[in-house]
Design an enzyme around this catalytic site. Structure first.
Site, PDB file in Angstrom:
ATOM      1  N   LYS A 123      -7.752  -9.993 -51.900  1.00  0.00           N
ATOM      2  CA  LYS A 123      -6.723 -10.808 -51.242  1.00  0.00           C
ATOM      3  C   LYS A 123      -6.982 -10.941 -49.739  1.00  0.00           C
ATOM      4  O   LYS A 123      -6.718 -12.000 -49.164  1.00  0.00           O
ATOM      5  CB  LYS A 123      -5.330 -10.240 -51.488  1.00  0.00           C
ATOM      6  CG  LYS A 123      -5.053  -8.897 -50.840  1.00  0.00           C
ATOM      7  CD  LYS A 123      -3.638  -8.433 -51.120  1.00  0.00           C
ATOM      8  CE  LYS A 123      -3.383  -7.053 -50.556  1.00  0.00           C
ATOM      9  NZ  LYS A 123      -3.517  -6.974 -49.094  1.00  0.00           N
ATOM     10  N   THR A 124      -7.483  -9.876 -49.091  1.00  0.00           N
ATOM     11  CA  THR A 124      -7.757  -9.948 -47.652  1.00  0.00           C
ATOM     12  C   THR A 124      -8.813 -11.010 -47.365  1.00  0.00           C
ATOM     13  O   THR A 124      -8.713 -11.761 -46.401  1.00  0.00           O
ATOM     14  CB  THR A 124      -8.234  -8.569 -47.126  1.00  0.00           C
ATOM     15  OG1 THR A 124      -7.266  -7.587 -47.492  1.00  0.00           O
ATOM     16  CG2 THR A 124      -8.394  -8.585 -45.627  1.00  0.00           C
TER      17      THR A 124
ATOM     18  N   ARG B 125      -6.540   3.218 -56.628  1.00  0.00           N
ATOM     19  CA  ARG B 125      -7.350   3.541 -55.430  1.00  0.00           C
ATOM     20  C   ARG B 125      -8.759   3.951 -55.855  1.00  0.00           C
ATOM     21  O   ARG B 125      -9.681   3.943 -55.056  1.00  0.00           O
ATOM     22  CB  ARG B 125      -6.750   4.701 -54.627  1.00  0.00           C
ATOM     23  CG  ARG B 125      -5.365   4.510 -54.038  1.00  0.00           C
ATOM     24  CD  ARG B 125      -5.183   3.219 -53.313  1.00  0.00           C
ATOM     25  NE  ARG B 125      -4.654   2.204 -54.192  1.00  0.00           N
ATOM     26  CZ  ARG B 125      -4.718   0.907 -53.968  1.00  0.00           C
ATOM     27  NH1 ARG B 125      -5.327   0.441 -52.901  1.00  0.00           N
ATOM     28  NH2 ARG B 125      -4.205   0.025 -54.815  1.00  0.00           N
TER      29      ARG B 125
ATOM     30  N   GLN C  34       2.733  -3.240 -56.621  1.00  0.00           N
ATOM     31  CA  GLN C  34       2.445  -2.285 -55.566  1.00  0.00           C
ATOM     32  C   GLN C  34       3.584  -2.202 -54.549  1.00  0.00           C
ATOM     33  O   GLN C  34       3.379  -1.818 -53.401  1.00  0.00           O
ATOM     34  CB  GLN C  34       1.132  -2.651 -54.864  1.00  0.00           C
ATOM     35  CG  GLN C  34      -0.079  -2.556 -55.786  1.00  0.00           C
ATOM     36  CD  GLN C  34      -1.387  -2.782 -55.060  1.00  0.00           C
ATOM     37  OE1 GLN C  34      -1.762  -2.022 -54.180  1.00  0.00           O
ATOM     38  NE2 GLN C  34      -2.086  -3.841 -55.420  1.00  0.00           N
TER      39      GLN C  34
ATOM     40  N   ASP D  42       0.885 -11.015 -45.306  1.00  0.00           N
ATOM     41  CA  ASP D  42       0.196 -10.101 -46.217  1.00  0.00           C
ATOM     42  C   ASP D  42       1.196  -9.056 -46.725  1.00  0.00           C
ATOM     43  O   ASP D  42       2.178  -8.751 -46.050  1.00  0.00           O
ATOM     44  CB  ASP D  42      -0.943  -9.414 -45.463  1.00  0.00           C
ATOM     45  CG  ASP D  42      -1.917  -8.695 -46.383  1.00  0.00           C
ATOM     46  OD1 ASP D  42      -1.822  -8.885 -47.618  1.00  0.00           O
ATOM     47  OD2 ASP D  42      -2.773  -7.951 -45.875  1.00  0.00           O
ATOM     48  N   GLU D  43       0.953  -8.492 -47.896  1.00  0.00           N
ATOM     49  CA  GLU D  43       1.795  -7.442 -48.482  1.00  0.00           C
ATOM     50  C   GLU D  43       3.281  -7.839 -48.466  1.00  0.00           C
ATOM     51  O   GLU D  43       4.160  -7.076 -48.057  1.00  0.00           O
ATOM     52  CB  GLU D  43       1.606  -6.113 -47.712  1.00  0.00           C
ATOM     53  CG  GLU D  43       0.173  -5.649 -47.586  1.00  0.00           C
ATOM     54  CD  GLU D  43      -0.387  -5.058 -48.867  1.00  0.00           C
ATOM     55  OE1 GLU D  43       0.262  -5.190 -49.915  1.00  0.00           O
ATOM     56  OE2 GLU D  43      -1.483  -4.481 -48.827  1.00  0.00           O
TER      57      GLU D  43
END
Length: 775
Positions: free
Chosen positions: A33-34, A614, A256, A225-226
């Site tokens: 996504k980044t 992770r 998340q 973002d997020e």
């Protein structure tokens, strides 16, 4: 530009190439996504959108820096510098400094961190003569923080009888008065806390339509973002700024969303399509990070949640090893298993320490892990511990520097007015505080006019106060002509801080001096970095802004070869080849504090999903059968989350011998019993442990949780005579590594004299000594 777009897969290209209108990108863990956000910004700029008209909001400075660097590589650094890109708090602090006068604040207002706020509240509670055991400053601060993030101002609080009644029921009837005092004191000191950066931005955009119009016109394209981590206050600001052009792109993953405890509202992402017209939804479902076993195991977990957006995360990566599940007798054993596994993996596969992470639900769990890692000489770093800028000596220097910028900053002034000691005692400070409150002025202003106010101070004390004011004023003159490093170096010497620490010749005192030296090094490094920024001169105000908005993980360069230890909340956004998720027990994870409602349990499950995703290559789930809590050894049962993973993805390691249940009563008293029915079913895959006996029952409330895999791992305990010789290097769970220097006695009375590296010479009875022969 086309070259960068062609590197994206088809799903990633779609949100990049859509220029206008509201859009939401549901991005699964490890889906890039980044990269999508970065290339979208660069693409907008290639279409002629002015960098000044793009606002990009992130949750950490580290993320913003990484994105800006990538964009610089694509469009050039000079254009990338014009982007408004940073955390919510840093961007809104920038806007507030520009518009501060409209709210009655100086443009150089101080930003209080949590410690400053708690200290100020402690003073207010003391002045109001309230019981600090009832009005605990940290709890009061947390309550005020939740008010602000819910846009409950002091006025709104007093207009809401339900809130007042709730506080009265919790035996805090004067919460409103404390809140009011706190807000007034911050305002008088020219200070805002972190929550104010959001609250005051909302106030600015609501009370001043011309300011809102100005920033709506400036930020024609907004990217967040997020988005699942935004709270109500952040949501309203984004909504207001994007309302005019509606060119808003939010990226996030409802799976998340793990920050409800600090106000994050998952409904912001779930209801995004209701907030804007003609919203286009994109899904990034390919995971590039983890193996297929980890991705599909994580899917099987999150699928248990009822509140979620539909998506199917998949990966083209290899299957990889199964997730290993290990149980230990105690939390100490758990720590030793983790340390031993890291040690063996490093030796067998030539891995570095920084390829391992240990994740836990609560900070307290780190102790057993730290002990075990130290015994194995494995270097580690704890994230989320006391950060550099929170250490006392660093806070002292920073408070002096804060006074240079804003002498009205009462928290800073009270902290350093008599440190190093200069004869200005607590009684004098109390008199100054009372006078400041009476005249509705800052303590510094009272000190400036000390000859005109009768505080019944003697001449000597008055002169000391005048000297302090003169010293701060001299620093302010230097600040106008010199950079932050020159000024900070001068301040540490002129105030006597360096001399004070030099008097202390202890290792701690030397360490504090080294910390101040490191602070000065950091300021120098910051100034060198500022040379690249147009219009920046390396001034003190620029450095203080950077420090105030720093987050714990931002200082990590990633170069340090250490095992990472952190809570799962801190691990979000990070990735490691090998991940240990420890303490997988009911009431610990999921937390006993977060199981009273379905929404709380679902958040705990999302937290486990974050932890598992992770891992890139190998994940371990470990739990203990007993654990110390509040000094008492309590029995534990495995977490329901282990049970919820599809069994195909799990590799159960051999249960410890200590899991055997030995009946304390004679079974024959119950009459004729078919003893064959007392045994657990034999494992369906893997061989039984070596010590498995058909005549000795195993005990468990759940057969599957005890299912052994190949091989056995007997508990460390008594060690046979044949295994131990003089000269052996051994590992003891309490004393660490040592060498056997003598053996005496025979049989059950045999003793070993061992010289430990840390504990010195110890004589241990072998039948009780928990030793592991390592050489």
């Amino acid at each position: 530009m086309q070259n960068y777009i062609s590197q994206l897969n088809e799903a990633q290209q779609a949100p990049v190439l859509r220029k206008d209108g509201p859009m939401i990108v549901i991005a699964g863990a490890g889906s890039g996504k980044t990269r999508v956000l970065t290339i979208r910004i660069a693409y907008l700029m290639s279409l002629g959108v002015d960098a000044f008209n793009i606002l990009s909001l992130t949750f950490t400075n580290k993320a913003a820096r990484e994105m800006k660097k990538r964009i610089s590589d694509i469009v050039g650094s000079s254009e990338a510098k014009n982007l408004w890109m940073g955390t919510f708090h840093s961007i809104f602090a920038k806007i507030l400094r520009i518009e501060a006068d409209k709210l009655g604040y100086p443009s150089n207002f101080t930003i209080y961190d949590a410690q400053d706020s708690v200290r100020l509240l402690g003073s207010i509670i003391k002045e109001m003569q309230l019981d600090k055991d009832v009005y605990k400053p940290k709890q009061v601060f947390s309550r005020i923080s939740s008010y602000k993030n819910s846009l409950i101002t002091v006025k709104a609080y007093f207009d809401n009888p339900e809130l007042q009644e709730a506080d009265a029921m919790s035996k805090k009837p004067r919460m409103g008065e404390i809140y009011q005092q706190y807000v007034e004191r911050c305002f008088k000191s020219g200070a805002m806390d972190f929550d104010d950066l959001l609250l005051k931005t909302n106030e600015l955009l609501t009370r001043f339509p011309d300011v809102l119009l100005k920033y709506q016109d400036r930020f024609r394209y907004i990217l967040v973002d997020e988005y699942q981590d935004t709270n109500h206050s952040q949501y309203l600001i984004v909504r207001a700024l994007s309302d005019r052009f509606q060119n808003i792109c939010v990226v996030g993953d409802d799976a998340q969303s793990i920050y409800a405890f600090r106000g994050a509202n998952i409904n912001n992402i779930l209801n995004f399509q209701k907030d804007y017209d003609n919203v286009e939804m994109f899904r990034l479902e390919q995971n590039y990070r983890s193996t297929r076993n980890i991705v599909e195991a994580a899917n099987s977990i999150i699928d248990k949640n009822k509140t979620k957006l539909d998506k199917i995360v998949w990966t083209a990566n290899d299957d990889g090893p199964k997730i290993k599940v290990h149980r230990s007798l105690t939390d100490g054993e758990e720590g030793r298993f983790v340390a031993s596994t890291i040690f063996e993996e490093k030796m067998n596969n030539q891995l570095n320490n920084n390829q391992f992470a240990i994740l836990y639900r609560t900070n307290a769990q780190s102790r057993a892990m730290e002990d075990a890692l130290r015994k194995r000489d494995i270097p580690y770093r704890i994230y989320g511990g006391l950060s550099f800028y929170q250490r006392k000596e660093i806070k002292d220097v920073l408070c002096y520097l804060r006074l240079v910028i804003n002498p009205k900053d009462e928290e800073a002034l009270v902290r350093v007015i008599n440190y190093p000691a200069r004869g200005i005692g607590d009684t004098t400070v109390e008199k100054l505080t009372i006078a400041a409150n009476h005249y509705k002025r800052s303590i510094y202003e009272v000190m400036q006019n000390i000859d005109r106010i009768d505080l019944k101070l003697n001449t000597g004390t008055k002169n000391k106060l005048k000297d302090f004011v003169t010293m701060i004023q001299s620093f302010q003159v230097i600040d106008q002509n010199q950079d932050a490093f020159y000024l900070a170096d001068h301040v540490t010497k002129k105030t006597g801080l360096i001399q004070e620490l030099k008097k202390d010749g202890t290792p701690e005192g030397i360490a504090r001096l080294e910390n101040i030296e490191e602070l000065l090094n950091g300021i120098k490094d910051f100034i060198d970095g500022q040379k690249e920024i147009d219009g920046a001169r390396g001034a003190l105000s620029e450095f203080m802004e950077d420090v105030a908005l720093a987050t714990d993980l931002d200082n990590d360069t990633g170069d340090d070869d250490r095992v990472a230890l952190m809570t799962i909340h801190l691990a979000k956004g990070l990735e490691f080849p090998h991940v240990f998720i420890v303490g997988m027990e009911e009431d610990l994870f999921p937390s006993a504090m977060s199981m009273s409602t379905r929404s709380e349990l679902e958040e705990e499950r999302r937290l486990f999903y974050v932890a598992l995703t992770r891992a890139e290559h190998q994940a371990y789930l470990t739990y203990a059968q007993s654990r110390y809590r509040w000094g008492k050894l309590t029995d534990c049962e495995p977490s329901r989350f282990i049970e919820e993973i599809t069994e195909h993805f799990l590799d159960y390691m051999t249960p410890m011998e200590g899991s055997r249940y030995k009946p304390m009563i004679d079974i024959d008293i119950f009459g004729d019993v078919d003893k064959s029915k007392l045994r657990l079913a034999k494992p369906t895959n893997g061989t039984p442990p070596k010590n498995y006996s058909n005549d000795e029952p195993l005990f468990s409330s759940n057969i599957r949780k005890l299912k052994p895999m190949d091989g056995s791992s007997p508990t460390k305990g008594s060690i046979s005579e044949s295994k131990l010789n003089i000269g052996n290097i051994v590992l003891h769970e309490r004393f660490g590594k040592g060498q056997v220097v003598n053996l005496e006695g025979v049989g059950a009375d045999k003793k070993a004299e061992i010289k430990f590296e840390v504990g010195g010479l110890k004589k241990l009875l072998l039948r009780f000594a928990k030793l592991d022969v390592i050489a």
